[in-house]
Design a protein around this motif. Structure first.
Motif, PDB file in Angstrom:
ATOM      1  N   CYS A 139       0.827  -1.215   0.000  1.00 47.86           N
ATOM      2  CA  CYS A 139       0.000   0.000   0.000  1.00 47.86           C
ATOM      3  C   CYS A 139       0.856   1.258   0.000  1.00 47.86           C
ATOM      4  O   CYS A 139       0.552   2.225  -0.708  1.00 47.86           O
ATOM      5  CB  CYS A 139      -0.937  -0.009   1.206  1.00 47.86           C
ATOM      6  SG  CYS A 139      -2.297  -1.179   1.031  1.00 47.86           S
ATOM      7  N   LYS A 140       1.916   1.241   0.783  1.00 47.03           N
ATOM      8  CA  LYS A 140       2.809   2.402   0.817  1.00 47.03           C
ATOM      9  C   LYS A 140       3.467   2.608  -0.542  1.00 47.03           C
ATOM     10  O   LYS A 140       3.563   3.736  -1.037  1.00 47.03           O
ATOM     11  CB  LYS A 140       3.865   2.202   1.903  1.00 47.03           C
ATOM     12  CG  LYS A 140       4.782   3.397   2.088  1.00 47.03           C
ATOM     13  CD  LYS A 140       5.732   3.187   3.248  1.00 47.03           C
ATOM     14  CE  LYS A 140       6.621   4.406   3.451  1.00 47.03           C
ATOM     15  NZ  LYS A 140       7.554   4.227   4.575  1.00 47.03           N
ATOM     16  N   GLU A 141       3.900   1.520  -1.153  1.00 44.05           N
ATOM     17  CA  GLU A 141       4.594   1.593  -2.441  1.00 44.05           C
ATOM     18  C   GLU A 141       3.685   2.095  -3.550  1.00 44.05           C
ATOM     19  O   GLU A 141       4.118   2.824  -4.451  1.00 44.05           O
ATOM     20  CB  GLU A 141       5.155   0.218  -2.808  1.00 44.05           C
ATOM     21  CG  GLU A 141       5.929   0.187  -4.115  1.00 44.05           C
ATOM     22  CD  GLU A 141       6.461  -1.203  -4.455  1.00 44.05           C
ATOM     23  OE1 GLU A 141       7.101  -1.332  -5.502  1.00 44.05           O
ATOM     24  OE2 GLU A 141       6.227  -2.145  -3.667  1.00 44.05           O
ATOM     25  N   HIS A 142       2.409   1.727  -3.498  1.00 43.92           N
ATOM     26  CA  HIS A 142       1.489   2.060  -4.587  1.00 43.92           C
ATOM     27  C   HIS A 142       0.518   3.196  -4.251  1.00 43.92           C
ATOM     28  O   HIS A 142      -0.414   3.468  -5.011  1.00 43.92           O
ATOM     29  CB  HIS A 142       0.717   0.808  -5.013  1.00 43.92           C
ATOM     30  CG  HIS A 142       1.596  -0.249  -5.608  1.00 43.92           C
ATOM     31  ND1 HIS A 142       2.094  -0.164  -6.892  1.00 43.92           N
ATOM     32  CD2 HIS A 142       2.089  -1.394  -5.084  1.00 43.92           C
ATOM     33  CE1 HIS A 142       2.843  -1.227  -7.145  1.00 43.92           C
ATOM     34  NE2 HIS A 142       2.869  -1.986  -6.064  1.00 43.92           N
ATOM     35  N   GLY A 143       0.714   3.850  -3.125  1.00 45.68           N
ATOM     36  CA  GLY A 143      -0.042   5.062  -2.833  1.00 45.68           C
ATOM     37  C   GLY A 143      -1.443   4.853  -2.283  1.00 45.68           C
ATOM     38  O   GLY A 143      -2.287   5.744  -2.404  1.00 45.68           O
ATOM     39  N   PHE A 144      -1.713   3.709  -1.659  1.00 46.75           N
ATOM     40  CA  PHE A 144      -2.988   3.516  -0.969  1.00 46.75           C
ATOM     41  C   PHE A 144      -2.872   4.083   0.444  1.00 46.75           C
ATOM     42  O   PHE A 144      -1.837   3.917   1.097  1.00 46.75           O
ATOM     43  CB  PHE A 144      -3.349   2.031  -0.882  1.00 46.75           C
ATOM     44  CG  PHE A 144      -3.744   1.414  -2.190  1.00 46.75           C
ATOM     45  CD1 PHE A 144      -5.041   1.511  -2.663  1.00 46.75           C
ATOM     46  CD2 PHE A 144      -2.810   0.724  -2.955  1.00 46.75           C
ATOM     47  CE1 PHE A 144      -5.405   0.942  -3.871  1.00 46.75           C
ATOM     48  CE2 PHE A 144      -3.162   0.148  -4.164  1.00 46.75           C
ATOM     49  CZ  PHE A 144      -4.461   0.262  -4.627  1.00 46.75           C
ATOM     50  N   VAL A 145      -3.941   4.723   0.924  1.00 42.97           N
ATOM     51  CA  VAL A 145      -3.882   5.293   2.270  1.00 42.97           C
ATOM     52  C   VAL A 145      -4.061   4.228   3.349  1.00 42.97           C
ATOM     53  O   VAL A 145      -3.636   4.417   4.493  1.00 42.97           O
ATOM     54  CB  VAL A 145      -4.926   6.418   2.461  1.00 42.97           C
ATOM     55  CG1 VAL A 145      -4.641   7.573   1.506  1.00 42.97           C
ATOM     56  CG2 VAL A 145      -6.346   5.914   2.286  1.00 42.97           C
ATOM     57  N   ALA A 146      -4.677   3.096   3.006  1.00 45.81           N
ATOM     58  CA  ALA A 146      -4.882   2.010   3.964  1.00 45.81           C
ATOM     59  C   ALA A 146      -5.410   0.798   3.215  1.00 45.81           C
ATOM     60  O   ALA A 146      -5.746   0.882   2.030  1.00 45.81           O
ATOM     61  CB  ALA A 146      -5.873   2.424   5.054  1.00 45.81           C
ATOM     62  N   TRP A 147      -5.470  -0.335   3.917  1.00 42.95           N
ATOM     63  CA  TRP A 147      -6.107  -1.528   3.358  1.00 42.95           C
ATOM     64  C   TRP A 147      -6.908  -2.205   4.457  1.00 42.95           C
ATOM     65  O   TRP A 147      -6.611  -2.083   5.638  1.00 42.95           O
ATOM     66  CB  TRP A 147      -5.077  -2.493   2.761  1.00 42.95           C
ATOM     67  CG  TRP A 147      -4.226  -3.214   3.771  1.00 42.95           C
ATOM     68  CD1 TRP A 147      -3.135  -2.722   4.414  1.00 42.95           C
ATOM     69  CD2 TRP A 147      -4.422  -4.554   4.248  1.00 42.95           C
ATOM     70  NE1 TRP A 147      -2.620  -3.655   5.265  1.00 42.95           N
ATOM     71  CE2 TRP A 147      -3.385  -4.793   5.180  1.00 42.95           C
ATOM     72  CE3 TRP A 147      -5.347  -5.557   3.973  1.00 42.95           C
ATOM     73  CZ2 TRP A 147      -3.258  -6.011   5.857  1.00 42.95           C
ATOM     74  CZ3 TRP A 147      -5.223  -6.765   4.641  1.00 42.95           C
ATOM     75  CH2 TRP A 147      -4.191  -6.986   5.572  1.00 42.95           C
ATOM     76  N   PHE A 148      -7.969  -2.896   4.028  1.00 43.49           N
ATOM     77  CA  PHE A 148      -8.849  -3.593   4.959  1.00 43.49           C
ATOM     78  C   PHE A 148      -9.220  -4.950   4.383  1.00 43.49           C
ATOM     79  O   PHE A 148      -9.499  -5.058   3.186  1.00 43.49           O
ATOM     80  CB  PHE A 148     -10.160  -2.817   5.179  1.00 43.49           C
ATOM     81  CG  PHE A 148     -10.017  -1.536   5.934  1.00 43.49           C
ATOM     82  CD1 PHE A 148     -10.352  -1.462   7.273  1.00 43.49           C
ATOM     83  CD2 PHE A 148      -9.575  -0.388   5.302  1.00 43.49           C
ATOM     84  CE1 PHE A 148     -10.242  -0.266   7.974  1.00 43.49           C
ATOM     85  CE2 PHE A 148      -9.448   0.805   5.981  1.00 43.49           C
ATOM     86  CZ  PHE A 148      -9.785   0.869   7.328  1.00 43.49           C
ATOM     87  N   GLU A 149      -9.212  -5.976   5.196  1.00 42.58           N
ATOM     88  CA  GLU A 149      -9.874  -7.220   4.813  1.00 42.58           C
ATOM     89  C   GLU A 149     -11.364  -7.010   5.028  1.00 42.58           C
ATOM     90  O   GLU A 149     -11.789  -6.555   6.098  1.00 42.58           O
ATOM     91  CB  GLU A 149      -9.381  -8.392   5.663  1.00 42.58           C
ATOM     92  CG  GLU A 149      -8.053  -8.940   5.208  1.00 42.58           C
ATOM     93  CD  GLU A 149      -7.724 -10.268   5.867  1.00 42.58           C
ATOM     94  OE1 GLU A 149      -8.220 -10.512   6.987  1.00 42.58           O
ATOM     95  OE2 GLU A 149      -6.973 -11.055   5.260  1.00 42.58           O
TER      96      GLU A 149
END
Length: 202
Positions: A139-149
């Protein structure tokens, strides 16, 4: 009471995108969030699909989230979805994120906030577990602010992911163009939540 300013409620319309490969559960996520419904029998949808969610954010602010799939113009946030049981849908995430970043931007030119949803965690098998450390790095590498299952079926982390995205949208909203009927600053009672990853599927 006389002499006290009346409490004013403001309404805003935000467009949020829900994108990803066919069959990852985009429609199910939208239906769960907007209508609190789930069905095993949604037909595959292609093209534009609209839904409207009213959010009572605080005493002064009423927020509308207009959720769509595919239609990028004027979007202010996005969910990018993959199916945890199908590795190919995760491999396609970088394509979707790149397409998103190329087609829609914040007024200042930066990317709109995007959250990665690892959907269908209710079906997750041991060998399909996403490593949280790897996901944080991805997520950090591709510019996502967060991830959730997430699980639209079991209603896991749908509201939490939406709350995180709205917090990020609100953090950017001061830079949005002011509409004719939307003059002045919106004062929020709540501090924006920190973006955080939710990798637990309860």
């Amino acid at each position: 009471m006389a002499g006290e300013p009346a409490e004013e409620r403001r309404e805003h319309l935000f467009k949020v995108l829900v994108i990803g490969e066919l069959g990852v559960g985009k429609t199910s996520i939208i239906k769960r969030y907007v209508h609190q419904l789930f069905s095993q029998h949604y037909r595959a949808t292609i093209g534009v699909d609209f839904a409207l969610k009213v959010i009572n954010w605080d005493n002064q602010t009423l927020r509308f989230g207009n959720m769509t799939r595919v239609y990028y113009k004027e979007a202010v946030g996005a969910f990018v979805v993959f199916d945890v049981t199908r590795g190919s849908t995760f491999e396609a995430i970088t394509k979707w994120k790149s397409d998103l970043d190329n087609k829609v931007h914040l007024p200042g030119g930066g990317p709109i906030p995007a959250i990665l949803l690892a959907n269908k965690c209710d079906q997750k098998r041991e060998n399909s577990t996403q490593n949280p450390t790897y996901m944080d790095h991805f997520c950090k590498e591709h510019g996502f602010v967060a991830w959730f299952e997430t699980s639209a079926k079991d209603n896991v982390n749908i509201d939490e992911a939406a709350r995180c995205l709205v917090d990020n949208i609100l953090a950017n909203s001061k830079n949005f163009p002011v509409e004719e009927n939307d003059v002045g600053n919106v004062q929020l009672d709540q501090e924006p939540l920190q973006a955080e990853s939710k990798s637990q599927c309860c």
